[in-house]
Scaffold this active site. Structure first.
Site, PDB file in Angstrom:
ATOM      1  N   THR A  27     -10.591-100.126 -59.127  1.00  0.00           N
ATOM      2  CA  THR A  27      -9.852 -99.448 -58.065  1.00  0.00           C
ATOM      3  C   THR A  27      -8.532-100.170 -57.853  1.00  0.00           C
ATOM      4  OG1 THR A  27     -10.004 -98.407 -55.887  1.00  0.00           O
ATOM      5  CG2 THR A  27     -10.831-100.664 -56.059  1.00  0.00           C
ATOM      6  N   CYS A  33      -7.610-102.125 -47.155  1.00  0.00           N
ATOM      7  CA  CYS A  33      -8.910-101.649 -47.641  1.00  0.00           C
ATOM      8  C   CYS A  33      -9.654-102.788 -48.338  1.00  0.00           C
ATOM      9  CB  CYS A  33      -8.728-100.514 -48.638  1.00  0.00           C
ATOM     10  SG  CYS A  33      -7.959 -99.023 -47.960  1.00  0.00           S
ATOM     11  N   HIS A  50     -14.281 -98.178 -52.447  1.00  0.00           N
ATOM     12  CA  HIS A  50     -12.940 -98.504 -51.938  1.00  0.00           C
ATOM     13  C   HIS A  50     -12.959 -98.132 -50.461  1.00  0.00           C
ATOM     14  CE1 HIS A  50      -8.386 -98.567 -52.740  1.00  0.00           C
ATOM     15  NE2 HIS A  50      -8.540 -98.482 -51.422  1.00  0.00           N
TER      16      HIS A  50
END
Length: 166
Positions: A27, A33, A50
């Site tokens: 990712t 995040c 994620h």
């Protein structure tokens, strides 16, 4: 380093998925995040999420992706991994992200999303008794991550720090 010849599954913001070796999972764009990896290094299976936020609000879209919130994503990853035959007791975790992306807004609680996301992820792992083997969290730089279930290596890439394997 990851062999560029391996098949790669890409996880978008708020998404999650599981893979078996020799497939790798990655990712990008981890600012505040948190990229969460759950894996079993004996059977070479891993899941990645994620995570954008700690938990859904009261007005959350019911169609939101299961990978968006720590309180939803981690139980879902566990469910998917156990469906593949992984024992909950053999799961391990690695995490990256949770950066403080807006240092000039230090007094604003909204600016502390990264810190809150990391705390929520760690609380979830604690509740499931899943050990965090390594982490690369905080700071003020975004990250991209790639996990290889064959080696259990999490490669973390940042603009400032370059590449490291945890």
């Amino acid at each position: 380093m990851i062999n560029n010849q391996k098949q790669t599954v890409k996880i978008g913001i708020g998404e999650l998925n599981v893979v078996k070796s020799p497939v790798v999972i990655q990712t990008s764009g981890l600012g505040s995040c948190v990229g969460v990896v759950l894996y079993d290094d004996t059977v070479k299976v891993a899941g990645m999420a994620h995570i954008m936020l700690s938990k859904p609000s009261k007005i959350t879209d019911p169609k939101a992706s299961k990978g968006k919130y720590a309180s939803v994503a981690i139980p879902e990853l566990i469910r998917r991994l156990t469906y593949l035959g992984v024992s909950k007791t053999s799961l391990k975790a690695k995490i990256a992200g949770g950066a403080h992306m807006f240092p000039n807004a230090a007094s604003n609680e909204l600016a502390k999303i990264g810190k809150h996301n990391v705390e929520a992820v760690k609380q979830q792992f604690l509740s499931y008794s899943i050990p965090i083997i390594s982490e690369d969290v905080g700071g003020s730089n975004g990250r991209s991550i790639i996990f290889d279930p064959q080696t259990a290596n999490l490669t973390v890439k940042t603009v400032q720090s370059g590449i490291k394997v945890i």
